[in-house]
Design an enzyme around this catalytic site. Sequence first.
Site, PDB file in Angstrom:
ATOM      1  N   GLU A  95       0.815  -1.218   0.000  1.00 13.42           N
ATOM      2  CA  GLU A  95       0.000   0.000   0.000  1.00 13.42           C
ATOM      3  C   GLU A  95       0.843   1.261   0.000  1.00 13.42           C
ATOM      4  O   GLU A  95       0.445   2.287  -0.562  1.00 13.42           O
ATOM      5  CB  GLU A  95      -0.956   0.006   1.195  1.00 13.42           C
ATOM      6  CG  GLU A  95      -2.116  -0.983   1.083  1.00 13.42           C
ATOM      7  CD  GLU A  95      -1.760  -2.402   1.499  1.00 13.42           C
ATOM      8  OE1 GLU A  95      -0.583  -2.644   1.852  1.00 13.42           O
ATOM      9  OE2 GLU A  95      -2.651  -3.265   1.481  1.00 13.42           O
ATOM     10  N   HIS A 104      -9.034  -4.124  12.490  1.00 12.43           N
ATOM     11  CA  HIS A 104      -9.925  -4.021  11.334  1.00 12.43           C
ATOM     12  C   HIS A 104     -11.201  -3.235  11.627  1.00 12.43           C
ATOM     13  O   HIS A 104     -12.181  -3.367  10.896  1.00 12.43           O
ATOM     14  CB  HIS A 104     -10.299  -5.410  10.816  1.00 12.43           C
ATOM     15  CG  HIS A 104      -9.231  -6.067   9.995  1.00 12.43           C
ATOM     16  ND1 HIS A 104      -8.032  -6.467  10.518  1.00 12.43           N
ATOM     17  CD2 HIS A 104      -9.176  -6.383   8.683  1.00 12.43           C
ATOM     18  CE1 HIS A 104      -7.294  -7.013   9.566  1.00 12.43           C
ATOM     19  NE2 HIS A 104      -7.971  -6.972   8.441  1.00 12.43           N
TER      20      HIS A 104
HETATM   21  C1  LIG Z   1      -1.332  -4.232   4.845  1.00 16.51           C
HETATM   22  C2  LIG Z   1      -2.498  -5.098   4.493  1.00 16.51           C
HETATM   23  N1  LIG Z   1      -3.042  -5.008   3.257  1.00 16.51           N
HETATM   24  C3  LIG Z   1      -4.105  -5.760   2.923  1.00 16.51           C
HETATM   25  C4  LIG Z   1      -4.649  -6.633   3.816  1.00 16.51           C
HETATM   26  C5  LIG Z   1      -5.861  -7.473   3.437  1.00 16.51           C
HETATM   27  N2  LIG Z   1      -5.447  -8.878   3.321  1.00 16.51           N
HETATM   28  C6  LIG Z   1      -5.599  -9.739   4.332  1.00 16.51           C
HETATM   29  S1  LIG Z   1      -4.941 -11.231   4.005  1.00 16.51           S
HETATM   30  C7  LIG Z   1      -4.481 -10.752   2.458  1.00 16.51           C
HETATM   31  C8  LIG Z   1      -3.766 -11.700   1.554  1.00 16.51           C
HETATM   32  C9  LIG Z   1      -2.515 -12.194   2.184  1.00 16.51           C
HETATM   33  O1  LIG Z   1      -1.847 -13.031   1.321  1.00 16.51           O
HETATM   34  P1  LIG Z   1      -0.588 -13.857   1.809  1.00 16.51           P
HETATM   35  O2  LIG Z   1       0.374 -12.963   2.504  1.00 16.51           O
HETATM   36  O3  LIG Z   1      -0.077 -14.616   0.652  1.00 16.51           O
HETATM   37  O4  LIG Z   1      -1.182 -14.834   2.925  1.00 16.51           O
HETATM   38  P2  LIG Z   1      -2.270 -15.998   2.727  1.00 16.51           P
HETATM   39  O5  LIG Z   1      -3.604 -15.389   2.987  1.00 16.51           O
HETATM   40  O6  LIG Z   1      -2.142 -16.528   1.361  1.00 16.51           O
HETATM   41  O7  LIG Z   1      -1.931 -17.000   3.774  1.00 16.51           O
HETATM   42  C10 LIG Z   1      -4.844  -9.432   2.224  1.00 16.51           C
HETATM   43  C11 LIG Z   1      -4.603  -8.688   0.982  1.00 16.51           C
HETATM   44  C12 LIG Z   1      -4.079  -6.680   5.103  1.00 16.51           C
HETATM   45  N3  LIG Z   1      -4.575  -7.486   6.041  1.00 16.51           N
HETATM   46  N4  LIG Z   1      -3.007  -5.925   5.416  1.00 16.51           N
END
Ligand SMILES: Cc1ncc(C[n+]2csc(CCOP(=O)(O)OP(=O)(O)O)c2C)c(N)n1
Lengths: 320, 324
Positions: free
Chosen positions: A51, A120
């Site tokens: 972000e 959140h």
């Molecule tokens: C800084 C931030 N941006 C966006 C989000 C929303 N979000 C929560 S989980 C996620 C995906 C995370 O992907 P990854 O790191 O690959 O973990 P996975 O869910 O695949 O285990 C997103 C975009 C967040 N929690 N924090």
Amino acid sequence: MREITYAQAGLEAVQEEMRRDGKVFYMSTDAILPLVKEFGEERMRATPIAESTMTGMSIGAAGSGFRPICDWRQVTFCFVAMDQIVNQAAKITYMFGGQQKFPIVYRAAVGGGGRLAAQHSQSPYSMFMNMSGLKIILPSTPRDLKGLLKSAIRDNNPVISFEGNRLLAMKGAVPEADADETIPIGKAEVKRQGKDVTVVALAWAVHETLAAAETLAKEGISVEVVDPRTIAPLDVETIRESVRKTGRLVIADEAGPVCGASAEIATLATEDPATFKALKAPVKRVCALFVPIPYSPGLEDHVFPDRNKIADGIRAVVKA
Amino acid sequence: MALGPNTLREMLHTMQTIRRFEERASDDYHAGKIYGVVHCYIGEEAIATGVCGALRDGDQIISTHRGHGHCIAKGADLDRMMAELYGRRDGYCKGKGGSMHIADFEKGMLGANGIVAGGISIVTGAALAAKMEGKGGVAVSFFGDGASAAGPFHECMNIAAAWKLPILYVCENNGYAAQTPASTTLARGGEVAVRAAAYGIPGVVVDGNDIFAIHEAAEKAVARARAGEGPTLIECRTYRWRAHTERKGQPDYRPPEEIAAWKAAGKDPIARLVDHLKAKHGFTDAEWQEMDRQILDRIEQSCRFAEKSPFPAPEEALDDVFAA
Ligand SMILES: Cc1ncc(C[n+]2csc(CCOP(=O)(O)OP(=O)(O)O)c2C)c(N)n1
Ligand SMILES: [Mg+2]
């Protein structure tokens, strides 16, 4: 007029503006499918979870002739981008003597009620009000969202659109695309006329206040509800005018009270001598308690204001 | 060190506990007993289990939004976990945190985290503390492929390499960040471990559904960390079986064939370990069924514990803003 949800109204605003102006493009960590379908992956860009970089790239793209919409999703996720927001986006026009325009829209969902716990469930808009150089819209209805977001996209400055999590599924009347309705940034709306007390309510709290006003009408209390709709700039004249009429001011906000939009509204209203003279009672704020938002439903509900707490606040001011 | 049959059975027990816990969390979420959002770890159980199996008490880990598996693998109590999910007073966070925020500081589990990449620098700080203490402690950062795109990942890799911090960066590469494929947003089509070269530290790719490979890589990295030689980046290639969250209507745009292929017996980390135990160590179907039954009983018991625990009183919302 047809009714659509708040979420749909936001999408329509973006679609219409992307159709109108080929320089508008969208960035978000997850693609919004109707935008991909209509505009392709070049203009609806799914980004890495970065972000801070998205926020900064928006500034660069805006200064280079584009009109980016950078969707932070939850406001929570923009805190990693604070340098780009505070040091860069908010100051770049002024600091460089107005040489260049930076038309950017940052979108962020705010508010609680989802049992999502502290990280959140946040409504930190006043943190951004504290920065001159940012415009901030905080629409409470689908129609306001659509009209204000369209104005934000056409604005030549960084504008943050704070959109209520609790409002996403709410339906309301919204004009069709051909009406091309825009709502000016900086214009409040009186959402209900009344004569005993003014309640300035923000976003979701507008609806809770309207419900409280119904209840209080049966008790003989006539409530005027003012929705600022945008908090930077803030339409202080409409607020003062209402308070001069009713002589009482309550502010209802889902955010916490400390240095909040509510504090700013109270000050702006009462530091005007004529409005101050018209006051028949002390100003009252009905806000969230000053704690991070807890997860468990009973805890979360205790922390947030609602129609009952707002009604109690209004009664207290009317009786004072 | 080769893993003996008893250790392997314990690891199987841990992995199956994680899976059954997640299944129950999903059911109870849909039954309205758990609120907000739940991210299930099913399909990725070998990673937390294999890595935590290489740690000792006193080592510290940090988790992500998908945190139940890391908690269980580090020895967290199922009763207090379930009570937290149920929003009860006896939960780890007294009902303040919920699924995305379970921590057990006594066990060295520094918390699940709702912010992607939000934990990486915190646990790098724990590694700094371990180094300054000088008692050979090690820290582990679990994070997703999505998090590897965020600034903290790069900043921490640099500082940990420069200062030779005793830490393992364990990337759980399940190929997606929510709906977004890693291949579209990460350099080199989504490879993560190769980046270690730029920081001059070991970067290894392992089959994230192979408990042996994970455990071996973790042991090596832990030994290196304890010896004061610095961090290791371990990329575990895996897959999540379920949608990003359990939320109703949560879209899942991944190809159904892809999901099915990863769920097949040859890929399922649990089925693979069961097969190995049967082939090499005389593990029987009856023993496996008995183990599973005991795990289900234990999880049922944690739900009863959670049900019995009261909801916190509303005013408790004001507690714990500051430490005493
Ligand atoms: C800084 C931030 N941006 C966006 C989000 C929303 N979000 C929560 S989980 C996620 C995906 C995370 O992907 P990854 O790191 O690959 O973990 P996975 O869910 O695949 O285990 C997103 C975009 C967040 N929690 N924090
Ligand atoms: Mg992932």
